[in-house]
Design an enzyme around this catalytic site. Structure first.
Site, PDB file in Angstrom:
ATOM      1  N   LYS A 166       2.635   6.823   4.390  1.00 36.47           N
ATOM      2  CA  LYS A 166       2.095   5.472   4.537  1.00 36.47           C
ATOM      3  C   LYS A 166       1.958   5.091   6.001  1.00 36.47           C
ATOM      4  CE  LYS A 166       4.990   4.673   0.536  1.00 36.47           C
ATOM      5  NZ  LYS A 166       6.263   4.065   0.074  1.00 36.47           N
ATOM      6  N   PRO A 184       0.816  -1.209   0.000  1.00 36.09           N
ATOM      7  CA  PRO A 184       0.000   0.000   0.000  1.00 36.09           C
ATOM      8  C   PRO A 184       0.850   1.259   0.000  1.00 36.09           C
ATOM      9  CG  PRO A 184      -0.237  -1.260   2.044  1.00 36.09           C
ATOM     10  CD  PRO A 184       0.918  -1.798   1.325  1.00 36.09           C
ATOM     11  N   GLU A 185       0.501   2.187  -0.878  1.00 32.26           N
ATOM     12  CA  GLU A 185       1.126   3.507  -0.889  1.00 32.26           C
ATOM     13  C   GLU A 185       0.095   4.508  -0.382  1.00 32.26           C
ATOM     14  OE1 GLU A 185       3.296   4.186  -4.558  1.00 32.26           O
ATOM     15  OE2 GLU A 185       3.327   2.040  -4.967  1.00 32.26           O
ATOM     16  N   ARG A 197      14.656  -1.738  -6.771  1.00 37.17           N
ATOM     17  CA  ARG A 197      13.219  -1.761  -7.061  1.00 37.17           C
ATOM     18  C   ARG A 197      12.991  -1.851  -8.558  1.00 37.17           C
ATOM     19  NH1 ARG A 197      10.651   0.208  -2.704  1.00 37.17           N
ATOM     20  NH2 ARG A 197       9.046  -1.205  -3.421  1.00 37.17           N
TER      21      ARG A 197
END
Length: 298
Positions: free
Chosen positions: A60, A2-3, A284
């Site tokens: 977040k 989740p961002e 990433r």
DNA sequence: AGTAGCACCTGATTGC
DNA sequence: TGCAATCAGGTGCTAC
């Protein structure tokens, strides 16, 4: 996973269910989901009997303000965390349920489950601390303080009190590529791997561009792009590819249909048709259009 | 001081 | 079919 938009969807859901309720019971089903507290028992003792006054988020990071506001029940969803609200007679806990709280409001009881497959998320009971820039807290917060574990986190991209000129100067300092800088939660928080790629695509900035090489105008346009893409994602209920991200009612968001770059390596760029590239940057997975997003462009 | 790299986990998917 | 390798939306600590 989740961002900011996903965590904000969770915060809104929590706010609609738990504000004004009292924490009656705490069941920790996996000890390691409580990180900072001395023990699961200490966590339970800290939060039990307290009333939830507010549900607040910065980037977040999420927290429930308890009683007078000196203590918070803080939470981070990590890569796979969820909150789920159930009624007075909840179903048996999900396989990945790490904690179940029993709450009461006006004589009625309900359950709040913290579910987390990959266990990078956590719950904690923490003191609230003042921060130098804590004028208005984060979104949803009337309070001039944040939990101790959030003190080093910058204001998030959608925070009206974000100091734009300051963060643009911070972004352009140092030697890192812009993708890594976007993911630095101490400068502007809330941007994760999906929305970093999407914002770079929108602003036509190559992810490996040295941040110091961006003009002030380009950096400003990129900040605007992060706000636009995350604002639109929030309106769509967040991004979800599978059952790992759902809101407190178990529902998925729809923004995955609107992603232009993330996860689309090898597919045509929606803007120019060129094959999108994929590579690992800073550990990433990163996606971009080699035609629209030229290194050093703008 | 700023930055890169890795550790922390579980599960789904891919390739041999 | 089985098994190993790879990948996944995040953060914090350590060592340069």
């Amino acid at each position: 996973m989740p961002e900011l938009p996903e965590v904000e969807s969770v915060r809104l859901g929590l706010a609609s269910h738990v504000l004004g309720s009292r924490i009656e019971a705490v069941e920790i089903r996996r000890d390691s989901c409580v990180r900072r507290a001395a023990s699961p028992e200490a966590f339970a003792a800290d939060v039990s009997g307290r009333t939830i006054d507010a549900a607040v988020r910065r980037g977040k990071f999420l927290w429930l303000v308890l009683d007078g506001g000196e203590l918070a029940l803080s939470a981070h969803l990590g890569m796979s965390g969820q909150f789920r609200v159930h009624g007075a007679e909840p179903p048996p806990p999900h396989r990945h349920c790490r904690a179940r709280l029993t709450l009461s409001v006006r004589g009625g009881f309900f359950s709040l489950d913290f579910i987390d497959q990959r266990t990078f998320g956590y719950l904690d009971a923490e003191p609230m601390v003042a921060t130098p820039d804590a004028v208005a807290g984060g979104l949803g917060s009337p309070l001039p303080a944040v939990p101790a574990s959030v003190a080093h986190i910058g204001r998030d991209a959608l925070d009206p009190a974000l100091r734009r000129a300051t963060v643009l100067a911070q972004w352009r300092r140092g030697t890192r590529g812009i993708k890594q800088v976007l993911l630095d939660q101490t400068l502007v928080s809330g941007i994760g791997n999906i929305y970093a790629d999407e914002a770079l695509w929108r602003a036509r900035v190559h992810p490996a561009t040295p941040a110091s090489g961006l003009s002030g105008r380009a950096a400003g346009a990129l900040l605007d792009a992060t706000r636009e893409v995350m604002g639109q994602a929030l309106a769509a209920g967040g991004t979800s590819f599978d059952a790992l991200y759902v809101n407190v009612n178990g529902e998925s968001g729809y923004f995955d249909r609107e992603l232009n770059a993330y996860g689309r390596g090898g597919e045509p760029c929606p803007r120019c048709g060129r094959r999108l590239e994929r590579a690992v940057m800073g550990g990433r997975s990163t996606h971009w259009c080699p035609r629209c997003q030229r290194a050093g462009a703008r």
